[in-house]
Design a protein around this motif. Sequence first.
Motif, mmCIF file in Angstrom:
data_model
loop_
_atom_site.group_PDB
_atom_site.id
_atom_site.type_symbol
_atom_site.label_atom_id
_atom_site.label_comp_id
_atom_site.label_asym_id
_atom_site.label_seq_id
_atom_site.Cartn_x
_atom_site.Cartn_y
_atom_site.Cartn_z
ATOM 1 N N GLN A 121 6.730 -2.534 -10.278
ATOM 2 C CA GLN A 121 7.136 -2.644 -8.882
ATOM 3 C C GLN A 121 8.662 -2.655 -8.751
ATOM 4 O OE1 GLN A 121 6.372 -6.481 -7.017
ATOM 5 N NE2 GLN A 121 5.757 -5.443 -5.123
ATOM 6 N N ARG A 179 4.542 -2.234 -2.362
ATOM 7 C CA ARG A 179 3.510 -3.269 -2.447
ATOM 8 C C ARG A 179 2.522 -2.951 -3.570
ATOM 9 N NH1 ARG A 179 0.933 -4.882 3.054
ATOM 10 N NH2 ARG A 179 2.862 -6.052 3.146
ATOM 11 N N ALA A 224 -0.923 -2.895 -4.784
ATOM 12 C CA ALA A 224 -2.206 -2.918 -4.086
ATOM 13 C C ALA A 224 -3.299 -3.491 -4.975
ATOM 14 C CB ALA A 224 -2.575 -1.515 -3.616
ATOM 15 N N ASN A 264 -2.120 0.545 -8.832
ATOM 16 C CA ASN A 264 -1.955 1.252 -7.566
ATOM 17 C C ASN A 264 -0.921 0.531 -6.721
ATOM 18 O OD1 ASN A 264 -4.073 3.269 -7.916
ATOM 19 N ND2 ASN A 264 -5.452 1.523 -7.838
ATOM 20 N N THR A 292 1.286 0.774 -2.989
ATOM 21 C CA THR A 292 1.360 1.361 -1.661
ATOM 22 C C THR A 292 2.799 1.254 -1.185
ATOM 23 O OG1 THR A 292 -0.904 0.697 -1.177
ATOM 24 C CG2 THR A 292 0.488 1.234 0.704
ATOM 25 N N LEU A 301 4.928 1.454 2.003
ATOM 26 C CA LEU A 301 4.855 1.423 3.459
ATOM 27 C C LEU A 301 6.235 1.762 4.003
ATOM 28 C CD1 LEU A 301 2.763 -1.838 3.770
ATOM 29 C CD2 LEU A 301 1.946 0.515 3.876
ATOM 30 N N TRP A 342 -0.954 10.276 0.922
ATOM 31 C CA TRP A 342 0.010 9.854 1.934
ATOM 32 C C TRP A 342 -0.647 9.928 3.308
ATOM 33 C CZ3 TRP A 342 1.148 13.402 5.657
ATOM 34 C CH2 TRP A 342 0.980 14.761 5.340
ATOM 35 N N THR A 343 -0.048 9.225 4.237
ATOM 36 C CA THR A 343 -0.589 9.197 5.601
ATOM 37 C C THR A 343 0.530 8.924 6.602
ATOM 38 O OG1 THR A 343 -2.331 8.246 6.981
ATOM 39 C CG2 THR A 343 -1.115 6.720 5.581
ATOM 40 N N GLY A 377 2.778 6.014 4.980
ATOM 41 C CA GLY A 377 2.503 5.355 3.719
ATOM 42 C C GLY A 377 2.209 6.347 2.615
ATOM 43 N N ASN A 431 0.354 6.244 -1.346
ATOM 44 C CA ASN A 431 -0.314 5.518 -2.423
ATOM 45 C C ASN A 431 0.003 6.220 -3.730
ATOM 46 O OD1 ASN A 431 -1.592 3.534 -0.848
ATOM 47 N ND2 ASN A 431 -3.277 4.904 -0.387
#
Length: 172
Positions: A7, A76, A78, A92, A94, A96, A141-142, A155, A157
């Motif tokens: 991280q 983050r 996940a 995993n 995420t 943001l 992604w989103t 976001g 992932n």
Amino acid sequence: MVATFLQSELADELKKILSDLRLKNPQGERVSINIFEQLLPMPEPLDQGEIAPELLENGLAEEQTAPDPYPYILVRIADGEIEDENSAQKVNLTLLIGIYEPDYDKQGHKDILNIIAKIYERFAKFPVLNGKYTIQYPILWTLQDEESYPFYFGGVNLAFEIAAVRREDPYS
């Protein structure tokens, strides 16, 4: 390897990847993207001496303040998985993304997509982070579903494989 090391190292890498990108903050200044790990900054109590007494008496002063995080990426953790005793750990994360774009043409989603593209490009070209963590596919992604002008969100992932810890028990 520990997921928190990944991280931190990913947060440092994002600072490098996005170092040339400047986006607006709510004060109208063009600034670098803030990178935070796990959570956004918490509000800190104000020193009562910094607030005008008449505001305190009338209840007009807020008791806490937090640094404005925009624009930001929150790195983050996940979840993770260790399939069996011989498998590498899969972690995993995420990402943001939150930006502020007050222009009335409502094109903030393009800044989000540009950030995502820069992140993807880095790991498509060089899939290993600091010689320790290997990107895994798919990269997801989103973009946000609902309108939140002048704030925009997206976001990503990312999954990384971390080297496995090997059994050392001589009696096994």
